[in-house]
Design a protein around this motif. Structure first.
Motif, PDB file in Angstrom:
ATOM      1  N   THR A  72      43.322  35.444  44.892  1.00 40.16           N
ATOM      2  CA  THR A  72      42.865  35.981  43.610  1.00 40.16           C
ATOM      3  C   THR A  72      43.996  36.155  42.602  1.00 40.16           C
ATOM      4  O   THR A  72      43.914  35.715  41.456  1.00 40.16           O
ATOM      5  CB  THR A  72      42.189  37.353  43.835  1.00 40.16           C
ATOM      6  OG1 THR A  72      41.208  37.194  44.849  1.00 40.16           O
ATOM      7  CG2 THR A  72      41.554  37.873  42.556  1.00 40.16           C
ATOM      8  N   MET A  73      45.072  36.800  43.052  1.00 38.11           N
ATOM      9  CA  MET A  73      46.173  37.124  42.135  1.00 38.11           C
ATOM     10  C   MET A  73      46.994  35.896  41.747  1.00 38.11           C
ATOM     11  O   MET A  73      47.833  35.953  40.862  1.00 38.11           O
ATOM     12  CB  MET A  73      47.110  38.158  42.773  1.00 38.11           C
ATOM     13  CG  MET A  73      46.623  39.582  42.645  1.00 38.11           C
ATOM     14  SD  MET A  73      46.556  40.115  40.918  1.00 38.11           S
ATOM     15  CE  MET A  73      48.297  40.228  40.507  1.00 38.11           C
ATOM     16  N   ASN A  81      41.660  33.471  36.963  1.00 37.46           N
ATOM     17  CA  ASN A  81      41.284  34.894  37.013  1.00 37.46           C
ATOM     18  C   ASN A  81      42.055  35.707  35.984  1.00 37.46           C
ATOM     19  O   ASN A  81      41.532  36.637  35.386  1.00 37.46           O
ATOM     20  CB  ASN A  81      41.542  35.459  38.413  1.00 37.46           C
ATOM     21  CG  ASN A  81      40.682  34.779  39.459  1.00 37.46           C
ATOM     22  OD1 ASN A  81      39.585  34.313  39.139  1.00 37.46           O
ATOM     23  ND2 ASN A  81      41.180  34.699  40.682  1.00 37.46           N
ATOM     24  N   HIS A  82      43.309  35.340  35.791  1.00 35.21           N
ATOM     25  CA  HIS A  82      44.128  36.073  34.807  1.00 35.21           C
ATOM     26  C   HIS A  82      43.681  35.775  33.382  1.00 35.21           C
ATOM     27  O   HIS A  82      43.709  36.649  32.518  1.00 35.21           O
ATOM     28  CB  HIS A  82      45.608  35.739  34.994  1.00 35.21           C
ATOM     29  CG  HIS A  82      46.189  36.288  36.259  1.00 35.21           C
ATOM     30  ND1 HIS A  82      46.458  37.624  36.431  1.00 35.21           N
ATOM     31  CD2 HIS A  82      46.531  35.683  37.428  1.00 35.21           C
ATOM     32  CE1 HIS A  82      46.959  37.825  37.647  1.00 35.21           C
ATOM     33  NE2 HIS A  82      47.013  36.661  38.269  1.00 35.21           N
ATOM     34  N   GLU A  96      40.633  35.033  32.519  1.00 29.56           N
ATOM     35  CA  GLU A  96      39.377  35.754  32.339  1.00 29.56           C
ATOM     36  C   GLU A  96      39.624  37.245  32.107  1.00 29.56           C
ATOM     37  O   GLU A  96      38.933  37.880  31.315  1.00 29.56           O
ATOM     38  CB  GLU A  96      38.516  35.548  33.582  1.00 29.56           C
ATOM     39  CG  GLU A  96      37.059  35.820  33.363  1.00 29.56           C
ATOM     40  CD  GLU A  96      36.283  35.558  34.649  1.00 29.56           C
ATOM     41  OE1 GLU A  96      36.392  34.436  35.182  1.00 29.56           O
ATOM     42  OE2 GLU A  96      35.601  36.485  35.111  1.00 29.56           O
ATOM     43  N   ALA A  97      40.623  37.779  32.791  1.00 28.51           N
ATOM     44  CA  ALA A  97      40.889  39.219  32.695  1.00 28.51           C
ATOM     45  C   ALA A  97      41.884  39.553  31.580  1.00 28.51           C
ATOM     46  O   ALA A  97      42.301  40.703  31.441  1.00 28.51           O
ATOM     47  CB  ALA A  97      41.411  39.733  34.041  1.00 28.51           C
ATOM     48  N   SER A 102      45.058  38.928  31.314  1.00 24.32           N
ATOM     49  CA  SER A 102      46.302  39.415  31.942  1.00 24.32           C
ATOM     50  C   SER A 102      46.175  40.851  32.452  1.00 24.32           C
ATOM     51  O   SER A 102      47.181  41.513  32.698  1.00 24.32           O
ATOM     52  CB  SER A 102      47.508  39.317  31.000  1.00 24.32           C
ATOM     53  OG  SER A 102      47.802  37.981  30.687  1.00 24.32           O
ATOM     54  N   LEU A 150      44.238  41.733  35.265  1.00 27.43           N
ATOM     55  CA  LEU A 150      43.531  41.640  36.541  1.00 27.43           C
ATOM     56  C   LEU A 150      43.869  42.845  37.417  1.00 27.43           C
ATOM     57  O   LEU A 150      43.013  43.399  38.097  1.00 27.43           O
ATOM     58  CB  LEU A 150      43.944  40.333  37.232  1.00 27.43           C
ATOM     59  CG  LEU A 150      43.136  39.828  38.404  1.00 27.43           C
ATOM     60  CD1 LEU A 150      41.665  39.673  38.040  1.00 27.43           C
ATOM     61  CD2 LEU A 150      43.690  38.471  38.858  1.00 27.43           C
ATOM     62  N   ASN A 151      45.124  43.208  37.435  1.00 24.82           N
ATOM     63  CA  ASN A 151      45.539  44.460  38.093  1.00 24.82           C
ATOM     64  C   ASN A 151      46.483  45.154  37.120  1.00 24.82           C
ATOM     65  O   ASN A 151      46.578  44.766  35.959  1.00 24.82           O
ATOM     66  CB  ASN A 151      46.196  44.182  39.444  1.00 24.82           C
ATOM     67  CG  ASN A 151      47.570  43.565  39.303  1.00 24.82           C
ATOM     68  OD1 ASN A 151      47.843  42.869  38.326  1.00 24.82           O
ATOM     69  ND2 ASN A 151      48.437  43.823  40.254  1.00 24.82           N
TER      70      ASN A 151
END
Ligand SMILES: *Cc1c(COP(=O)(O)O)cnc(C)c1O
Length: 364
Positions: free
Chosen positions: A226-227, A232-233, A235-236, A238, A240-241
């Motif tokens: 995921t990371m 994913n980044h 979409e989020a 930057s 994501l976490n």
């Protein structure tokens, strides 16, 4: 400490000098960020306060690099070394081959990691000459997953001056721009993926700037953690976490500074002035010798040696006395390296070249 003045000239290769106003503003934000009564170090990354930072830093990067709508900007954890494997993980299938240019320590490390994910085709190399020039003759197989280059070789002091050599090869183009990003005008839209550790020209260590053309993603068949998956980044945004909040904030301040002085065209002009002054001086003093081919000289990191090792030691001591920081060369080259990143003022290069002239005079 130096004897004549108390001024320090920071010629460090990285982490390296940033504009003074960036340090001042960053230190104020540690105590009180935007008059909130909170430190930048204690605000939530999901707050509007930080979202505004993120939006501005991404917007400024797009603006300063003049990116088109296909290109996304990410600020991700880890140094550039993380990108050495994240890039092939996302772009290189097990059975596919990626083309790598072998131009120095960082290029070698990038290729080494790529081999964990697929095949690597070294399309050119100057290893046999200890990386003292850039190998400009190369062929890229049309079915390569991508072509990878290091735009500026921080340790050896070479820099591709004509980047168009890499354009329109018919395969995605990937560049490690860690040590010269935003230092000169480049057609950044030519690249499908650009990565750079922030600590040389853009901000504090702990974050990477990544510019990515969305179209090159989603083409490999492996499972990506995921990371590690750029999609994913994107979409989020930057987020994501928990992102490296402070490091990103320092990037924002540095990019604001860059815009305020006139953006990339102006900083390029300044970098050219600094490099001209440095190399003109170097070439005028027989005591010192540049280590790389003149046409490939880096405007960011200038490497040079002296024939006499005892004199090298003496000059290094003088540099220390006179407040010249970070000029000892990397162990793989020896001698000296003067790094002249965006934030280094011309006055520091003048002080350093004056010291070289002075030293040469005392030895003639
Ligand atoms: C400094 C540097 C790196 C390594 O960066 P880290 O952030 O320490 O991983 C990679 N490539 C180039 C060109 C560099 O100058």
């Amino acid at each position: 400490m130096n004897t004549t003045t108390n001024q320090i000239h920071n010629l460090n290769a990285g982490p390296s000098i940033l504009p003074k106003e960036v340090f001042e503003e960053a230190s104020r934000a540690i105590l009180d960020f935007n008059n909130t009564g909170l430190s930048i170090l204690e605000i939530g990354h999901r707050t509007k306060l930080f979202q505004d930072v993120m939006d501005e830093v991404i917007g400024l990067t797009k603006e300063l690099m003049a990116l088109d709508a296909d290109h996304e900007v990410l600020f991700l954890h880890g140094g550039a070394s993380t990108q050495f494997f994240q890039v092939p993980m996302n772009l290189l299938d097990d059975t596919a081959s990626a083309a790598y240019t072998d131009t120095g320590v960082w290029a070698v490390k990038a290729a080494k990691e790529a081999k964990l994910y697929g095949k690597v085709d070294i399309v050119c190399s100057s290893k046999e000459a200890n990386y003292t020039y850039l190998p400009k003759q190369f062929e890229v197989a049309p079915n390569s997953a991508y072509l990878h280059l290091t735009t500026n070789n921080t340790i050896y002091g070479t820099q591709w001056q004509d980047l168009s050599l890499f354009y329109n090869k018919g395969v995605p183009l990937v560049a490690d721009m860690s040590s010269d990003i935003l230092s000169r005008q480049v057609d950044f839209n030519q690249y499908d993926l650009i990565y750079a550790g922030a600590q040389k020209n853009v901000g504090a260590a702990g974050v990477n700037i990544i510019v990515i053309n969305k179209r090159c993603l989603g083409k490999v068949s492996r499972q990506i953690p995921t990371m590690m998956d750029y999609r994913n980044h994107i979409e989020a945004g930057s987020l994501l976490n928990t992102p490296p909040v402070f490091a990103i904030y320092v990037c924002l301040l540095t990019l604001r500074w860059l815009k305020s002085i006139g953006g990339v065209p102006e900083v390029e002009k300044r970098n050219n002035q600094k490099a001209d002054l440095f190399y003109t001086t170097l070439d005028s003093l027989p005591l010192f010798k540049g280590t790389v081919a003149k046409e490939d000289r880096s405007k960011m990191n200038a490497c040079f040696v002296m024939e006499n090792a005892a004199l090298e030691k003496e000059f290094l001591t003088l540099c220390q006395q006179e407040g010249m920081i970070g000029v000892k060369g990397h162990r793989s080259v020896g001698g000296f390296r003067a790094s002249m990143y965006n934030a280094l003022p011309l006055e520091s290069v003048a002080a350093f070249t004056d010291l070289m002239k002075h030293f040469a005079q005392t030895k003639s």
